[in-house]
Design an enzyme around this catalytic site. Structure first.
Site, short mmCIF file in Angstrom:
data_model
loop_
_atom_site.label_atom_id
_atom_site.label_comp_id
_atom_site.label_asym_id
_atom_site.label_seq_id
_atom_site.Cartn_x
_atom_site.Cartn_y
_atom_site.Cartn_z
N ASN A 209 -14.31 -13.11 -37.70
CA ASN A 209 -15.63 -12.77 -37.17
C ASN A 209 -16.75 -13.24 -38.10
OD1 ASN A 209 -15.18 -11.58 -34.68
ND2 ASN A 209 -15.05 -9.52 -35.47
N ASP B 191 -13.46 -12.74 -30.45
CA ASP B 191 -13.07 -12.31 -29.10
C ASP B 191 -11.95 -13.19 -28.56
OD1 ASP B 191 -14.98 -10.34 -29.20
OD2 ASP B 191 -16.36 -11.33 -27.81
N ASP C 136 -2.50 -3.17 -36.52
CA ASP C 136 -3.83 -3.50 -36.99
C ASP C 136 -3.79 -4.93 -37.52
OD1 ASP C 136 -6.52 -2.17 -37.50
OD2 ASP C 136 -6.12 -3.11 -39.44
N ASP D 216 -9.82 -4.36 -33.82
CA ASP D 216 -8.59 -5.15 -33.95
C ASP D 216 -7.36 -4.25 -34.02
OD1 ASP D 216 -9.11 -4.08 -36.45
OD2 ASP D 216 -8.62 -5.90 -37.55
N HIS E 114 -18.45 -13.86 -33.59
CA HIS E 114 -17.81 -12.88 -32.73
C HIS E 114 -17.15 -13.49 -31.50
CE1 HIS E 114 -18.91 -9.34 -35.01
NE2 HIS E 114 -20.09 -9.90 -35.21
#
Length: 188
Positions: free
Chosen positions: A72, A81, A64, A107, A77
């Site tokens: 973000n 990405d 994680d 994530d 975003h």
């Protein structure tokens, strides 16, 4: 027309390509190209059903990203990405070609490390953790860093369902976060 047959030949390459694309999309994450949750669970199910799986150790790991939400929130975003794509590329280059690398969502990533004992899995994933910590993504002249919390579990004889081993790996990933992040936990 007695005794004659009529054959109609039709090129169905386009249909086969569409079907192949649908199969790929069903088991892969479109953003990163990695296996998705469905593809990962299918691979883990296949491993669990192998009669010879006890012959060699196999590891499952959950990763994680730490502080991903900040990327973000601050950069948007599209930057998030791009960072996920960077991490996916890093994972594919760092881990072995025989391993399964998946993005489960958001994530969160997962791995199946075939024929890999605890020590070797820890060495491989410690290298991944370090490389992620060193990775810098620049967006609008601002550097962004993330780290990774990783939990590793070995397959056990009593594991029958993918969720059995995933729960252990996930619990260890949670412990890594709880113990300060940017670390690897192999034992609870």
């Amino acid at each position: 027309m007695h005794g004659y047959r009529v054959y109609v030949l039709h090129d169905d390459a386009e249909r086969r390509q569409r079907e192949q694309a649908h199969r790929w999309e069903a088991s892969h994450d479109p953003l990163t190209g990695l296996a998705n949750r469905r593809g990962f669970l299918a691979a883990l199910n296949q491993l669990l059903s192998r009669p010879d799986r006890q012959d060699e150790p196999h590891a499952v790991a959950m990763l994680d990203l730490d502080f991903f939400k900040e990327v973000n929130d601050r950069a948007g975003h599209s930057a998030g990405d791009r960072l996920l794509q960077d991490i996916a590329s890093l994972l594919l280059h760092r881990l072995r070609a025989s391993d399964v690398v998946a993005r489960l969502g958001g994530d969160e990533f997962a791995f199946i490390l075939y024929d890999c004992d605890r020590e070797h899995a820890a060495d491989l994933l410690e290298g991944v953790r370090q490389q992620i910590a060193e990775h810098v993504m620049v967006c609008d002249s601002h550097p962004y860093h993330v780290t990774a919390s990783i939990g590793i579990a070995l397959l056990q004889a009593e594991d029958k369902l993918p969720q059995d081993v995933l729960d252990r790996a996930d619990m260890r990933c949670y412990l890594a976060k709880h113990q300060g992040r940017n670390r690897l936990v192999t034992m609870a």
